[in-house]
Design a protein around this motif. Structure first.
Motif, short mmCIF file in Angstrom:
data_model
loop_
_atom_site.label_atom_id
_atom_site.label_comp_id
_atom_site.label_asym_id
_atom_site.label_seq_id
_atom_site.Cartn_x
_atom_site.Cartn_y
_atom_site.Cartn_z
N SER A 182 -8.64 27.36 68.31
CA SER A 182 -8.38 28.61 69.01
C SER A 182 -9.40 28.72 70.13
CB SER A 182 -8.57 29.81 68.08
OG SER A 182 -7.78 29.69 66.92
N THR A 183 -8.96 29.00 71.35
CA THR A 183 -9.91 29.19 72.44
C THR A 183 -9.92 30.66 72.85
OG1 THR A 183 -8.44 28.91 74.34
CG2 THR A 183 -9.29 26.89 73.32
N GLY A 184 -11.07 31.15 73.25
CA GLY A 184 -11.18 32.52 73.76
C GLY A 184 -12.44 33.18 73.26
N SER A 203 -5.63 36.41 65.81
CA SER A 203 -4.41 36.50 64.98
C SER A 203 -3.69 35.16 64.90
CB SER A 203 -3.48 37.59 65.52
OG SER A 203 -3.11 37.30 66.85
N SER A 204 -3.90 34.31 65.89
CA SER A 204 -3.17 33.04 65.88
C SER A 204 -3.83 31.99 65.00
CB SER A 204 -3.05 32.49 67.30
OG SER A 204 -2.28 33.39 68.07
N GLY A 205 -5.13 32.16 64.72
CA GLY A 205 -5.79 31.21 63.82
C GLY A 205 -5.17 31.25 62.43
N SER A 249 -3.99 23.35 70.21
CA SER A 249 -4.94 24.39 70.64
C SER A 249 -4.14 25.60 71.07
CB SER A 249 -5.83 23.90 71.77
OG SER A 249 -5.09 23.82 72.97
N THR A 250 -4.81 26.75 71.11
CA THR A 250 -4.16 27.96 71.63
C THR A 250 -5.02 28.52 72.75
OG1 THR A 250 -5.25 29.43 70.04
CG2 THR A 250 -3.14 28.49 69.38
N GLY A 251 -4.36 28.98 73.79
CA GLY A 251 -5.02 29.62 74.92
C GLY A 251 -5.52 28.62 75.94
N ALA A 252 -5.95 29.18 77.08
CA ALA A 252 -6.59 28.41 78.15
C ALA A 252 -5.72 27.30 78.73
CB ALA A 252 -7.93 27.84 77.66
N VAL A 253 -4.39 27.54 78.77
CA VAL A 253 -3.52 26.54 79.41
C VAL A 253 -2.81 27.10 80.65
CG1 VAL A 253 -3.04 24.95 77.53
CG2 VAL A 253 -1.67 27.02 77.73
N SER A 254 -3.13 28.36 81.00
CA SER A 254 -2.44 28.94 82.15
C SER A 254 -3.24 28.64 83.43
CB SER A 254 -2.24 30.44 81.91
OG SER A 254 -1.38 30.96 82.89
N VAL A 255 -3.27 29.59 84.35
CA VAL A 255 -3.89 29.30 85.64
C VAL A 255 -5.15 30.14 85.87
CG1 VAL A 255 -1.79 28.48 86.77
CG2 VAL A 255 -2.28 30.93 86.75
N GLY A 256 -5.68 30.76 84.80
CA GLY A 256 -6.88 31.59 84.94
C GLY A 256 -8.11 30.73 85.21
N PRO A 300 0.26 28.23 74.62
CA PRO A 300 -0.23 29.39 75.34
C PRO A 300 -0.81 30.43 74.39
CG PRO A 300 1.97 28.77 76.07
CD PRO A 300 1.69 27.99 74.83
N GLY A 301 -1.76 31.22 74.92
CA GLY A 301 -2.56 32.09 74.06
C GLY A 301 -1.88 33.35 73.57
N ASN A 302 -0.95 33.90 74.35
CA ASN A 302 -0.31 35.12 73.83
C ASN A 302 0.27 34.80 72.46
OD1 ASN A 302 -0.68 37.13 75.83
ND2 ASN A 302 0.73 36.02 77.16
N1 LIG Z 1 -1.43 34.24 87.18
C1 LIG Z 1 -0.81 33.91 86.05
N2 LIG Z 1 -1.25 34.44 84.91
C2 LIG Z 1 -0.61 34.13 83.76
C3 LIG Z 1 0.52 33.31 83.78
C4 LIG Z 1 0.94 32.76 85.00
O1 LIG Z 1 1.92 32.01 85.09
N3 LIG Z 1 0.23 33.10 86.12
N4 LIG Z 1 1.16 33.07 82.62
C5 LIG Z 1 1.06 34.08 81.60
C6 LIG Z 1 1.64 33.60 80.39
S1 LIG Z 1 3.30 33.50 80.40
C7 LIG Z 1 0.93 33.33 79.28
S2 LIG Z 1 1.73 32.91 77.83
C8 LIG Z 1 -0.50 33.40 79.27
C9 LIG Z 1 -1.05 32.13 78.63
O2 LIG Z 1 -2.32 31.97 78.98
P1 LIG Z 1 -3.35 31.05 78.24
O3 LIG Z 1 -2.69 30.06 77.40
O4 LIG Z 1 -4.26 30.55 79.25
O5 LIG Z 1 -4.00 32.05 77.21
P2 LIG Z 1 -5.25 32.99 77.37
O6 LIG Z 1 -5.37 33.47 78.75
O7 LIG Z 1 -6.38 32.30 76.75
O8 LIG Z 1 -4.78 34.18 76.44
C10 LIG Z 1 -3.64 34.93 76.74
C11 LIG Z 1 -3.65 36.20 75.91
O9 LIG Z 1 -3.57 35.91 74.56
C12 LIG Z 1 -4.69 36.42 73.83
N5 LIG Z 1 -5.07 35.44 72.81
C13 LIG Z 1 -5.43 34.17 73.04
N6 LIG Z 1 -5.71 33.56 71.87
C14 LIG Z 1 -5.50 34.46 70.90
C15 LIG Z 1 -5.62 34.42 69.49
N7 LIG Z 1 -6.02 33.27 68.85
N8 LIG Z 1 -5.35 35.52 68.78
C16 LIG Z 1 -4.96 36.66 69.42
N9 LIG Z 1 -4.80 36.75 70.76
C17 LIG Z 1 -5.07 35.67 71.48
C18 LIG Z 1 -5.74 36.57 74.87
O10 LIG Z 1 -6.72 37.50 74.49
C19 LIG Z 1 -4.93 36.98 76.07
O11 LIG Z 1 -4.63 38.35 76.02
O12 LIG Z 1 -1.03 33.53 80.57
C20 LIG Z 1 -0.37 34.52 81.36
N10 LIG Z 1 -1.07 34.66 82.58
#
Ligand SMILES: Nc1nc2c(c(=O)[nH]1)N[C@H]1C(S)=C(S)[C@@H](COP(=O)(O)OP(=O)(O)OC[C@H]3O[C@@H](n4cnc5c(N)ncnc54)[C@H](O)[C@@H]3O)O[C@H]1N2
Ligand code: MOO
Length: 410
Positions: A182-184, A203-205, A249-256, A300-302
């Motif tokens: 889990s990343t974050g 929650s995803s772990g 892995s979860t998270g940190a695969v988008s464009v942030g 993806p992290g959501n």
């Molecule tokens: N500018 C853009 N922003 C985003 C895009 C995009 O295309 N352009 N895509 C969106 C989409 S769709 C998704 S899905 C997310 C995926 O982003 P990441 O995989 O990099 O995930 P994070 O940014 O790390 O987290 C996203 C969200 O989820 C929450 N999170 C992460 N891990 C957990 C966990 N283990 N348990 C509970 N919640 C978790 C995190 O706090 C964030 O709120 O990116 C969008 N953005």
């Protein structure tokens, strides 16, 4: 592969299945094989039934001795008797219990209800027919029969035949061994820990632990790391060192600015096989081949995107690695209109239930956004809203994938 891709879900699946590495075969006791896939044909080592035996508690006799005849009862044969029962001659009957060996000379069994007994004399009350109530040796399966071919999955219901056939051990595809990162930096693992401002519960772990178990995987390692590539890389390398088959892995695969998964993998020399697919949720999903060939999934992290990513991308990989064919969806009738943007395959959290007409009905649930997980407490399937159609009318037949494994889908 570089940059942003416009892969469809089907194209992504093809890449994933083609890249799957077969898991090795191992031999396990039958009792530990439920849920696993056979790596070799299973052939019966003995027949079932092993010998002609009685299907009823009654009397073994010759059918030629017609109803009304008085017969001499010569003895009693019970299931488990190891001595050969005495042959039955004309005018004789042997008391016999269900499962007991049918004596030589007898060609039928008359249930006790169809007889009357007068001391050592038996009176037949009904007409009798040769062959009745005798379970012939080998009539279920014979020694050498193919019971289950390679590639079949062992369910609890398949165990009795194998156990009866003398199969104590089976060759199966070993369970996949997974690592989950889990990343974050916002994530808190300890459910009892208070949350500081900006922190959230991971929650995803726990989902990872639950869903990998549900799909018959061993989750050998689970780590949570902050938003720095170095910690992620260290966790990943430790898991690879420990010998896991694949990492999720979860998270940190988008464009942030902190979405480092892809760059770390590239720095390690991994080949990115896909990144971003025309799906919702889960669009930023990433799949890579690590330098030594092991697979890596960046979900993806959501939280709903993580769930969808595991179910619709990782599970197809696992099936291929276990030698199972592509999954066949459950077809259900849409219970309410479903709208989705065109150009994406949209996976809707849905509830499947049997309608009054006996046909499965699929209801898309309120709350499809990928941060909403309350609907996941009610969902039992992912409903596929195909790419290329905006609105599906009620009554449309739709494909659904059970949220947790279902034997109906093979
Ligand atoms: N500018 C853009 N922003 C985003 C895009 C995009 O295309 N352009 N895509 C969106 C989409 S769709 C998704 S899905 C997310 C995926 O982003 P990441 O995989 O990099 O995930 P994070 O940014 O790390 O987290 C996203 C969200 O989820 C929450 N999170 C992460 N891990 C957990 C966990 N283990 N348990 C509970 N919640 C978790 C995190 O706090 C964030 O709120 O990116 C969008 N953005
Ligand atoms: O793919 Mo994201 O998962 O739509 O929120």
């Amino acid at each position: 592969m570089t940059g942003v891709t416009k892969l469809s879900y089907m194209e992504a699946l093809q890449i994933i299945r083609a890249a799957a590495r077969s898991l090795p075969a191992i031999t396990v006791p039958l009792g530990q094989a439920t849920g696993l896939v056979l790596a070799a044909d299973v052939v019966a080592l003995n027949a079932n039934p092993m010998f002609d035996n009685s299907a009823m508690d009654g009397f073994a006799l010759r059918a030629a001795d017609a109803a009304g005849t008085r017969l001499t009862i010569t003895g009693t044969i019970a299931a488990g008797d190891t001595t050969t029962p005495a042959p039955v001659r004309a005018g004789e009957a042997a008391a016999i219990m269900t499962g007991a060996r049918v004596p030589e000379g007898a060609d039928t069994v008359v249930p006790v209800e169809d007889t009357e007994r007068d001391g050592a004399t038996l009176i037949l009350k009904a007409l009798i027919e040769a062959g009745r109530h005798i379970r012939k040796a080998g009539s279920d399966f014979k020694e050498g029969d193919l019971l289950m071919p390679i590639g079949s999955r062992l369910a609890a219901s398949t165990i009795p035949a194998l156990a009866a056939a003398g199969i104590g051990k089976v060759q199966v595809i070993r369970r996949p061994v997974l690592g989950w990162i889990s990343t974050g930096r916002e994530l808190v693992d300890d459910p009892d820990a208070p949350l500081a401002p900006g922190q959230i519960r991971n929650s995803s772990g726990p989902y990872g632990a639950a869903i990998t178990a549900a799909f018959g995987c061993d989750l050998a390692a689970q780590r949570t790391v902050g938003d720095d590539g170095d910690s992620f890389r260290a966790a990943l390398e430790a898991m690879l060192e420990a010998g896991i088959d694949m990492v999720v892995s979860t998270g940190a695969v988008s464009v942030g600015q902190f979405d480092f998964v892809r760059s770390v993998l590239e720095a390690m020399g991994a080949e990115i096989l896909l990144h971003r697919v025309k799906v919702r949720p889960g669009k930023p999903v990433l799949f890579a081949r690590l330098p030594d060939g092991r697979p890596f999934f960046g979900l993806p992290g959501n939280p709903a995107s993580t769930a969808m990513g595991f179910r619709m991308f990782v599970v197809p990989y696992l099936r291929a690695a276990m030698g199972l064919p592509a999954e066949v969806p459950i077809v259900a009738r849409l219970a309410a209109e479903a709208a989705a943007p065109e150009g994406l395959t949209v996976f809707l959290k849905a509830r499947l239930r049997l309608g009054a007409d006996g046909v499965l009905a699929a209801t898309p649930l309120a709350g499809q956004e990928s941060y909403k997980i309350a609907p996941m407490t009610r969902m039992n399937a992912w409903l596929v809203h195909p790419e290329g159609c905006a609105t599906l009318a009620p009554g449309t037949l739709v494909s659904c994938y059970p949220a947790t494994p279902d034997w109906l889908t093979g």
